[in-house]
Design a protein around this motif. Sequence first.
Motif, PDB file in Angstrom:
ATOM      1  N   ASP A  36     -25.719  37.563  45.390  1.00  0.00           N
ATOM      2  CA  ASP A  36     -24.881  36.571  44.712  1.00  0.00           C
ATOM      3  C   ASP A  36     -24.267  36.952  43.430  1.00  0.00           C
ATOM      4  OD1 ASP A  36     -27.551  36.833  43.610  1.00  0.00           O
ATOM      5  OD2 ASP A  36     -27.510  34.791  42.815  1.00  0.00           O
ATOM      6  N   VAL A  37     -24.815  38.089  42.803  1.00  0.00           N
ATOM      7  CA  VAL A  37     -24.646  38.458  41.358  1.00  0.00           C
ATOM      8  C   VAL A  37     -23.263  39.336  41.698  1.00  0.00           C
ATOM      9  CG1 VAL A  37     -24.966  39.787  39.227  1.00  0.00           C
ATOM     10  CG2 VAL A  37     -26.839  38.426  40.277  1.00  0.00           C
ATOM     11  N   ILE A  38     -23.593  40.225  42.858  1.00  0.00           N
ATOM     12  CA  ILE A  38     -22.383  41.092  43.197  1.00  0.00           C
ATOM     13  C   ILE A  38     -20.979  40.574  43.680  1.00  0.00           C
ATOM     14  CG2 ILE A  38     -21.873  43.084  45.029  1.00  0.00           C
ATOM     15  CD1 ILE A  38     -24.688  43.847  45.145  1.00  0.00           C
ATOM     16  N   ASP A  39     -21.490  39.325  44.429  1.00  0.00           N
ATOM     17  CA  ASP A  39     -20.330  38.536  44.637  1.00  0.00           C
ATOM     18  C   ASP A  39     -19.279  37.753  43.595  1.00  0.00           C
ATOM     19  OD1 ASP A  39     -18.706  37.269  46.636  1.00  0.00           O
ATOM     20  OD2 ASP A  39     -19.623  35.230  46.469  1.00  0.00           O
ATOM     21  N   ASN A  40     -20.172  37.849  42.364  1.00  0.00           N
ATOM     22  CA  ASN A  40     -19.293  37.346  41.434  1.00  0.00           C
ATOM     23  C   ASN A  40     -18.895  38.141  40.463  1.00  0.00           C
ATOM     24  OD1 ASN A  40     -19.390  34.121  41.456  1.00  0.00           O
ATOM     25  ND2 ASN A  40     -21.427  34.651  42.108  1.00  0.00           N
ATOM     26  N   ALA A  41     -19.123  39.633  40.705  1.00  0.00           N
ATOM     27  CA  ALA A  41     -18.801  40.599  39.976  1.00  0.00           C
ATOM     28  C   ALA A  41     -17.250  40.868  39.597  1.00  0.00           C
ATOM     29  CB  ALA A  41     -19.416  41.955  40.174  1.00  0.00           C
ATOM     30  N   GLY A  42     -16.410  40.454  40.236  1.00  0.00           N
ATOM     31  CA  GLY A  42     -14.789  40.525  40.470  1.00  0.00           C
ATOM     32  C   GLY A  42     -14.321  41.574  41.236  1.00  0.00           C
ATOM     33  N   TYR A  43     -15.301  42.165  42.142  1.00  0.00           N
ATOM     34  CA  TYR A  43     -14.780  43.292  43.100  1.00  0.00           C
ATOM     35  C   TYR A  43     -13.386  42.894  44.088  1.00  0.00           C
ATOM     36  CZ  TYR A  43     -18.838  46.288  42.117  1.00  0.00           C
ATOM     37  OH  TYR A  43     -19.724  46.711  41.047  1.00  0.00           O
ATOM     38  N   TYR A  44     -12.822  43.833  44.511  1.00  0.00           N
ATOM     39  CA  TYR A  44     -11.718  43.512  45.444  1.00  0.00           C
ATOM     40  C   TYR A  44     -12.283  43.056  46.845  1.00  0.00           C
ATOM     41  CZ  TYR A  44      -8.436  45.066  48.949  1.00  0.00           C
ATOM     42  OH  TYR A  44      -7.467  45.147  50.159  1.00  0.00           O
ATOM     43  N   SER A  45     -13.393  44.071  47.104  1.00  0.00           N
ATOM     44  CA  SER A  45     -14.007  43.914  48.662  1.00  0.00           C
ATOM     45  C   SER A  45     -15.490  44.750  48.428  1.00  0.00           C
ATOM     46  CB  SER A  45     -13.278  44.599  49.730  1.00  0.00           C
ATOM     47  OG  SER A  45     -13.172  45.985  49.607  1.00  0.00           O
ATOM     48  N   LEU A  46     -16.255  44.289  49.493  1.00  0.00           N
ATOM     49  CA  LEU A  46     -17.807  44.960  49.480  1.00  0.00           C
ATOM     50  C   LEU A  46     -17.781  45.598  50.551  1.00  0.00           C
ATOM     51  CD1 LEU A  46     -19.633  41.852  47.939  1.00  0.00           C
ATOM     52  CD2 LEU A  46     -18.700  43.518  46.525  1.00  0.00           C
ATOM     53  N   GLU A  47     -18.054  46.929  50.533  1.00  0.00           N
ATOM     54  CA  GLU A  47     -18.301  47.715  51.817  1.00  0.00           C
ATOM     55  C   GLU A  47     -19.944  47.433  52.108  1.00  0.00           C
ATOM     56  OE1 GLU A  47     -17.124  51.845  53.342  1.00  0.00           O
ATOM     57  OE2 GLU A  47     -18.758  52.024  52.118  1.00  0.00           O
ATOM     58  N   VAL A  48     -20.208  46.840  53.196  1.00  0.00           N
ATOM     59  CA  VAL A  48     -21.477  46.297  53.648  1.00  0.00           C
ATOM     60  C   VAL A  48     -22.158  46.627  54.835  1.00  0.00           C
ATOM     61  CG1 VAL A  48     -21.114  44.259  51.758  1.00  0.00           C
ATOM     62  CG2 VAL A  48     -20.932  44.074  54.280  1.00  0.00           C
ATOM     63  N   TRP A  49     -21.380  47.173  55.627  1.00  0.00           N
ATOM     64  CA  TRP A  49     -21.569  47.207  56.991  1.00  0.00           C
ATOM     65  C   TRP A  49     -20.909  48.528  57.406  1.00  0.00           C
ATOM     66  CZ3 TRP A  49     -20.484  45.021  62.290  1.00  0.00           C
ATOM     67  CH2 TRP A  49     -21.562  44.654  62.699  1.00  0.00           C
ATOM     68  N   GLY A  50     -21.424  48.875  58.873  1.00  0.00           N
ATOM     69  CA  GLY A  50     -20.605  50.204  59.525  1.00  0.00           C
ATOM     70  C   GLY A  50     -21.266  51.338  59.112  1.00  0.00           C
ATOM     71  N   GLY A  51     -20.733  52.464  59.436  1.00  0.00           N
ATOM     72  CA  GLY A  51     -21.452  53.747  59.166  1.00  0.00           C
ATOM     73  C   GLY A  51     -22.462  53.784  59.778  1.00  0.00           C
ATOM     74  N   ALA A  52     -23.423  54.411  58.905  1.00  0.00           N
ATOM     75  CA  ALA A  52     -24.989  54.709  59.646  1.00  0.00           C
ATOM     76  C   ALA A  52     -25.776  53.564  59.627  1.00  0.00           C
ATOM     77  CB  ALA A  52     -25.464  56.004  58.984  1.00  0.00           C
ATOM     78  N   THR A  53     -25.206  52.487  58.763  1.00  0.00           N
ATOM     79  CA  THR A  53     -26.072  51.338  58.622  1.00  0.00           C
ATOM     80  C   THR A  53     -26.710  50.802  59.993  1.00  0.00           C
ATOM     81  OG1 THR A  53     -24.421  49.894  57.888  1.00  0.00           O
ATOM     82  CG2 THR A  53     -25.231  50.993  56.400  1.00  0.00           C
ATOM     83  N   PHE A  54     -25.673  50.499  60.870  1.00  0.00           N
ATOM     84  CA  PHE A  54     -26.016  49.845  62.076  1.00  0.00           C
ATOM     85  C   PHE A  54     -27.162  50.556  62.702  1.00  0.00           C
ATOM     86  CE2 PHE A  54     -25.442  48.107  66.419  1.00  0.00           C
ATOM     87  CZ  PHE A  54     -24.837  47.096  66.330  1.00  0.00           C
ATOM     88  N   ASP A  55     -26.949  51.780  63.074  1.00  0.00           N
ATOM     89  CA  ASP A  55     -28.039  52.619  63.628  1.00  0.00           C
ATOM     90  C   ASP A  55     -29.558  52.658  63.001  1.00  0.00           C
ATOM     91  OD1 ASP A  55     -29.445  54.520  64.960  1.00  0.00           O
ATOM     92  OD2 ASP A  55     -28.299  56.186  64.333  1.00  0.00           O
ATOM     93  N   VAL A  56     -29.242  52.706  61.563  1.00  0.00           N
ATOM     94  CA  VAL A  56     -30.693  52.828  61.006  1.00  0.00           C
ATOM     95  C   VAL A  56     -31.317  51.443  60.963  1.00  0.00           C
ATOM     96  CG1 VAL A  56     -31.515  53.222  58.648  1.00  0.00           C
ATOM     97  CG2 VAL A  56     -29.951  54.836  59.345  1.00  0.00           C
ATOM     98  N   CYS A  57     -30.722  50.451  60.855  1.00  0.00           N
ATOM     99  CA  CYS A  57     -31.285  49.049  60.952  1.00  0.00           C
ATOM    100  C   CYS A  57     -32.089  49.060  62.056  1.00  0.00           C
ATOM    101  CB  CYS A  57     -30.142  48.081  60.800  1.00  0.00           C
ATOM    102  SG  CYS A  57     -29.802  47.194  59.432  1.00  0.00           S
ATOM    103  N   LEU A  58     -31.570  49.562  63.472  1.00  0.00           N
ATOM    104  CA  LEU A  58     -32.351  49.348  64.579  1.00  0.00           C
ATOM    105  C   LEU A  58     -33.356  50.513  64.809  1.00  0.00           C
ATOM    106  CD1 LEU A  58     -29.174  48.809  66.970  1.00  0.00           C
ATOM    107  CD2 LEU A  58     -30.923  47.127  66.219  1.00  0.00           C
ATOM    108  N   ARG A  59     -32.990  51.691  64.388  1.00  0.00           N
ATOM    109  CA  ARG A  59     -33.870  53.032  64.466  1.00  0.00           C
ATOM    110  C   ARG A  59     -34.870  53.055  63.607  1.00  0.00           C
ATOM    111  NH1 ARG A  59     -32.297  57.567  67.047  1.00  0.00           N
ATOM    112  NH2 ARG A  59     -30.170  56.951  67.030  1.00  0.00           N
ATOM    113  N   PHE A  60     -34.960  52.874  62.450  1.00  0.00           N
ATOM    114  CA  PHE A  60     -35.781  52.984  61.570  1.00  0.00           C
ATOM    115  C   PHE A  60     -36.340  51.522  60.603  1.00  0.00           C
ATOM    116  CE2 PHE A  60     -33.503  57.062  61.480  1.00  0.00           C
ATOM    117  CZ  PHE A  60     -34.625  57.712  61.790  1.00  0.00           C
ATOM    118  N   LEU A  61     -35.443  50.815  60.407  1.00  0.00           N
ATOM    119  CA  LEU A  61     -35.825  49.797  59.564  1.00  0.00           C
ATOM    120  C   LEU A  61     -36.377  48.461  60.375  1.00  0.00           C
ATOM    121  CD1 LEU A  61     -32.875  49.347  57.167  1.00  0.00           C
ATOM    122  CD2 LEU A  61     -35.145  50.530  56.783  1.00  0.00           C
ATOM    123  N   TYR A  62     -36.012  48.589  61.831  1.00  0.00           N
ATOM    124  CA  TYR A  62     -36.520  47.332  62.529  1.00  0.00           C
ATOM    125  C   TYR A  62     -36.056  46.020  62.103  1.00  0.00           C
ATOM    126  CZ  TYR A  62     -39.542  50.577  65.610  1.00  0.00           C
ATOM    127  OH  TYR A  62     -40.121  51.364  66.117  1.00  0.00           O
TER     128      TYR A  62
END
Length: 643
Positions: A36-62
């Motif tokens: 919620d704080v990041i959303d109000n910081a004034g950024y143009y966009s937030l890179e939050v997904w893709g790259g290795a995050t998809f794989d690691v969510c499933l493989r390591f973080l469950y």
Amino acid sequence: MKKTNQLRITDTTLRDGHQSLWATRMRTADIMGIIDVIDNAGYYSLEVWGGATFDVCLRFLYEDPWERLRMIKSKARKTPLQMLLRGQNIVGYKNYPDDLVDRFVESAHVNGIDIFRVFDALNDTRNLEAAVRAVKKYGAHAQGTLSYTISPAHTIEKYVQYAKEQQQLGIDSLCIKDMAGILAPVQSGELVAALSKEIDVPIQVHCHATSGMAVAAYLEGVRAGAGAIDCAIASMAGFSSQPPVETIHAIFSDTEYDTGLDQEALRTINKYFADLTPQRSKGRGFEAAVDSEILVHQIPGGMISNFRSQLEQQGALDKLPEALTEVSLVRKDLGYPPLVTPTSQIVGTQAVMNVLTGERYKLVPDEVKKYVKGLYGRPPVPMDKVFVKRILGKDKPVDHRPADDLQPILQQATRNISDPKLLIQEEDILSYCLFPEVATNFFKWRALPEGARPMSPADQEWEAQQTPSKEVTDQTVKPGKGNPATPLLHASDYEALSGLLEKASHMQLNELMIRKGEFQLSLVATNGKMEVTVPANPVKDPVKEKQAETVTKTTRSTGPVVDLQDTIDAVMAGTFYITPEENAPPFVKDGTVVNKGDVICILEAMKLFNQIQAPFKCRIISVLIESGAKVTKGQPIMAVEKL
């Protein structure tokens, strides 16, 4: 100074920042605690997904990556969400059919992604066509990408050519993706100026701070016409991540550019991640602030932390300098591909294998063979014909768009899944198509009652890193009861024993049984004292027992019993698979006769599935490892009879 221009800042903390510094170990709960704080910081966009995050969510973080995206979107209502899409590779490590690309983009957009940064590791425009078409079809922002690298073939003219081809696809903006941190300030200014002159879309610059040049590269790029840059919050910035947003804000505060950022919000965000870093950084702190060697090996920020981790898993962290040198040599052999997923894994894994085996290209992963064949796209520089023949043998390279050979997958996607009831949402089908084994393991874990679920691999890593709650005040070794004459461990075993004691104390267990050679070691923590008991009777090794049991029933054609020393051992640490895919027939089974070079199993290591070939003609006596089990380098995986 009067502010006449807006400088857009994309925050990468929630994707590339932790991928580069924490080996992608940020949990969804970590994000939700500050989104919620990041959303109000004034950024143009937030890179939050893709790259290795998809794989690691499933493989390591469950964790379910789709649920993560939905949760972020539910709280981030002001700032557009952005993802990194690997073109025809989507978020995987190979090309997927066009129907899967289309459905994935649609689902990602529906679940919250507004901006798709689409790239191809080889800058092969053919591999961007389906993804950009899908992004435009579903009304999202399509950002094209130049994967930046340095080689004899990568000139400004070449990058301009790539950009013009992408503009023809209909991109809405263009990103210069400097994934290794090797874009020098002068080249940044010259490249942005050339692109601004030749194409009519906004330009964004993405750099890693590894070489120390990124801040200056941003300054020169913005002066030359770039309207947006990528940054991370200070506690998640620097080294192999992006430059710190606070620094960039301060630099441009004395110019005509306005970042529009809330400094108090940035301070809150920075403290949040500074406090979280000790729990997530996987030992960050030993690296130098600047790695000048990046200018030689060009390994990107998202890979360097995993590269160290992968070498450590192979018991070869001491070979890091040798492996980095080999990366440059392999990259030259493969036609100077930019080092970004999946080519960074392809080049890096081949380099590690060359170092581990002591012979270049003695073991070649299937993905490397597919790359040489052209199934990943067209390399920037044609590969040497002799080298191609060495890797492919009689097989011939392709010269067309690789995805043209792929059949639609969605209609029969779940035909091979062991239990269709494991799928509880449409997005599960997409996850399964991308990572069948990894997704299935996660689905099975998810199906367990909450109290019966084992810890995720990432949480196990965290536990293993913890220091003992009590200091071990004494360590003694006693002979087993009933036989005082039982010899203690040989002197050569004490170093290993010391390591076992340390490991046991770190795990904070009351009792731990550890097998070491011919002995069973019982470690018991009592009143701060760690005792080791060596029983009188040696404990049999279950693997050898299985070998012996099988051997007694098996003879050569001439009659003698098989030599127990004949085994095929794991050439690297990884996950063992005896089948090419779930529910498929196994490569081999007990009794199978194989010739030298026949594929006998798969070892998944360093994000690639490596087909392991028989080193000699033999009969498989017994497969010693269950499919899906972890193995260590040198561990016997099959008992065999040489023929």
